[in-house]
Design a protein around this motif. Structure first.
Motif, PDB file in Angstrom:
ATOM      1  N   ASN A  17       0.822  -1.208   0.000  1.00 54.14           N
ATOM      2  CA  ASN A  17       0.000   0.000   0.000  1.00 54.14           C
ATOM      3  C   ASN A  17       0.856   1.258   0.000  1.00 54.14           C
ATOM      4  OD1 ASN A  17      -2.225  -1.640  -0.073  1.00 54.14           O
ATOM      5  ND2 ASN A  17      -2.874  -1.239   2.012  1.00 54.14           N
ATOM      6  N   TYR A  18       1.992   1.211   0.681  1.00 53.40           N
ATOM      7  CA  TYR A  18       2.904   2.353   0.663  1.00 53.40           C
ATOM      8  C   TYR A  18       3.508   2.530  -0.729  1.00 53.40           C
ATOM      9  CZ  TYR A  18       6.157   5.819   2.456  1.00 53.40           C
ATOM     10  OH  TYR A  18       6.837   6.988   2.702  1.00 53.40           O
ATOM     11  N   LEU A  21       0.978   4.186  -2.981  1.00 54.70           N
ATOM     12  CA  LEU A  21       0.886   5.622  -2.722  1.00 54.70           C
ATOM     13  C   LEU A  21       2.097   6.346  -3.296  1.00 54.70           C
ATOM     14  CD1 LEU A  21      -0.342   8.157  -1.420  1.00 54.70           C
ATOM     15  CD2 LEU A  21       0.742   7.451   0.742  1.00 54.70           C
ATOM     16  N   LYS A  22       3.284   5.852  -2.977  1.00 56.32           N
ATOM     17  CA  LYS A  22       4.508   6.489  -3.477  1.00 56.32           C
ATOM     18  C   LYS A  22       4.544   6.478  -5.002  1.00 56.32           C
ATOM     19  CE  LYS A  22       7.993   7.180  -1.409  1.00 56.32           C
ATOM     20  NZ  LYS A  22       8.743   8.290  -0.862  1.00 56.32           N
ATOM     21  N   LEU A  63      -0.433  11.614   7.923  1.00 50.56           N
ATOM     22  CA  LEU A  63       0.006  10.222   8.065  1.00 50.56           C
ATOM     23  C   LEU A  63       1.227  10.131   8.966  1.00 50.56           C
ATOM     24  CD1 LEU A  63      -0.250   8.870   4.393  1.00 50.56           C
ATOM     25  CD2 LEU A  63      -2.007   8.884   6.147  1.00 50.56           C
ATOM     26  N   HIS A 124       7.550   5.429   8.281  1.00 49.30           N
ATOM     27  CA  HIS A 124       7.163   4.172   7.636  1.00 49.30           C
ATOM     28  C   HIS A 124       8.209   3.094   7.954  1.00 49.30           C
ATOM     29  CE1 HIS A 124       5.860   1.365   4.529  1.00 49.30           C
ATOM     30  NE2 HIS A 124       7.113   1.336   4.100  1.00 49.30           N
ATOM     31  N   THR A 161      -1.166   2.612   9.084  1.00 48.85           N
ATOM     32  CA  THR A 161      -0.235   2.298   7.991  1.00 48.85           C
ATOM     33  C   THR A 161      -1.044   1.950   6.750  1.00 48.85           C
ATOM     34  OG1 THR A 161      -0.019  -0.006   8.737  1.00 48.85           O
ATOM     35  CG2 THR A 161       1.665   1.562   9.493  1.00 48.85           C
ATOM     36  N   SER A 162      -1.302   0.688   6.540  1.00 48.67           N
ATOM     37  CA  SER A 162      -1.918   0.243   5.288  1.00 48.67           C
ATOM     38  C   SER A 162      -3.248   0.927   4.987  1.00 48.67           C
ATOM     39  CB  SER A 162      -2.070  -1.277   5.276  1.00 48.67           C
ATOM     40  OG  SER A 162      -2.843  -1.720   6.366  1.00 48.67           O
ATOM     41  N   HIS A 164      -4.347   3.804   6.201  1.00 45.73           N
ATOM     42  CA  HIS A 164      -4.072   5.228   5.999  1.00 45.73           C
ATOM     43  C   HIS A 164      -3.460   5.466   4.620  1.00 45.73           C
ATOM     44  CE1 HIS A 164      -3.866   8.196   9.637  1.00 45.73           C
ATOM     45  NE2 HIS A 164      -4.893   8.433   8.865  1.00 45.73           N
ATOM     46  N   TYR A 165      -2.632   4.535   4.155  1.00 49.31           N
ATOM     47  CA  TYR A 165      -2.045   4.675   2.819  1.00 49.31           C
ATOM     48  C   TYR A 165      -3.125   4.588   1.748  1.00 49.31           C
ATOM     49  CZ  TYR A 165       2.430   3.831   5.199  1.00 49.31           C
ATOM     50  OH  TYR A 165       3.517   3.897   6.039  1.00 49.31           O
ATOM     51  N   TYR A 169      -3.980   7.464  -0.857  1.00 51.30           N
ATOM     52  CA  TYR A 169      -3.953   7.133  -2.288  1.00 51.30           C
ATOM     53  C   TYR A 169      -5.255   7.580  -2.954  1.00 51.30           C
ATOM     54  CZ  TYR A 169      -3.701   4.358  -6.571  1.00 51.30           C
ATOM     55  OH  TYR A 169      -3.690   3.969  -7.890  1.00 51.30           O
TER      56      TYR A 169
END
Length: 186
Positions: A17-18, A21-22, A63, A124, A161-162, A164-165, A169
């Motif tokens: 998931n990060y 987003l990235k 985040l 992260h 984490t996941s 929120h990502y 996104y």
């Protein structure tokens, strides 16, 4: 997607998931990344975060700050699993945390987008390192920690984490679609 059942599955979910987003951020232009959200003043969008977050930087610092809370919470729990520590900082409750979110935004008015990206990259990695140090039981068993007797640490980790990502996104993707719909070019 179902909740992960192992540390390995949890870590994979967070990393995927990060990366999504990235990837979305990196695939957009700097102008798109720095521009104000088109839906910021849309009265049809009732969720508080649509009124709060004006740009990508606001989302990323949100985040980051919540991951800082998570890291402090995990540290306190690891030091004493019987502690009664609260996840939220003093002065805030689950009913008043939107005020905390607004305070986060105000705190970071001078933070740049590049700083926000670095801050989030840092937390992260720290969260992933903390997960590595935790046992499967401490993550997945209800009642393992006194402060969260009725739930699991997994809930706090995934929320910050996941999940929120995914939130970030979707919000940023909506921003990019709104720009395109309004004919705003890079």
């Amino acid at each position: 997607m179902s909740r992960p059942q192992t540390k390995e599955a949890l870590t994979l979910l967070i990393e995927n998931n990060y990366d999504d987003l990235k990837g979305l951020i990196e695939s957009s232009s700097l102008e798109e990344q720095e521009s104000h959200f088109q839906f910021f003043k849309d009265d049809k969008l009732k969720e508080t975060h649509y009124k709060r977050d004006e740009n990508l930087k606001d989302v990323l610092v949100h985040l980051y700050e919540w991951q800082c809370l998570l890291l402090s919470f995990i540290k306190a729990l690891r030091e004493d699993k019987n502690t009664q520590v609260s996840f939220l900082p003093a002065g805030y409750t689950w009913k008043t945390y939107p005020k905390m979110n607004q305070a986060i935004k105000e705190k970071h008015q001078k933070t740049t987008l590049e700083e926000a990206k670095r801050y989030l990259d840092d937390t992260h990695e720290k969260v992933l390192n903390e997960i590595e140090c935790l046992t499967e039981e401490s993550l997945f068993e209800k009642g393992h920690f006194k402060a969260i007797n009725n739930t699991t640490l997994l809930l706090y980790v995934t929320a910050n984490t996941s999940s929120h990502y995914v939130f970030a996104y979707k919000k940023y993707k909506k921003h990019l679609k709104e720009r395109k719909a309004h004919g705003i070019k890079e």
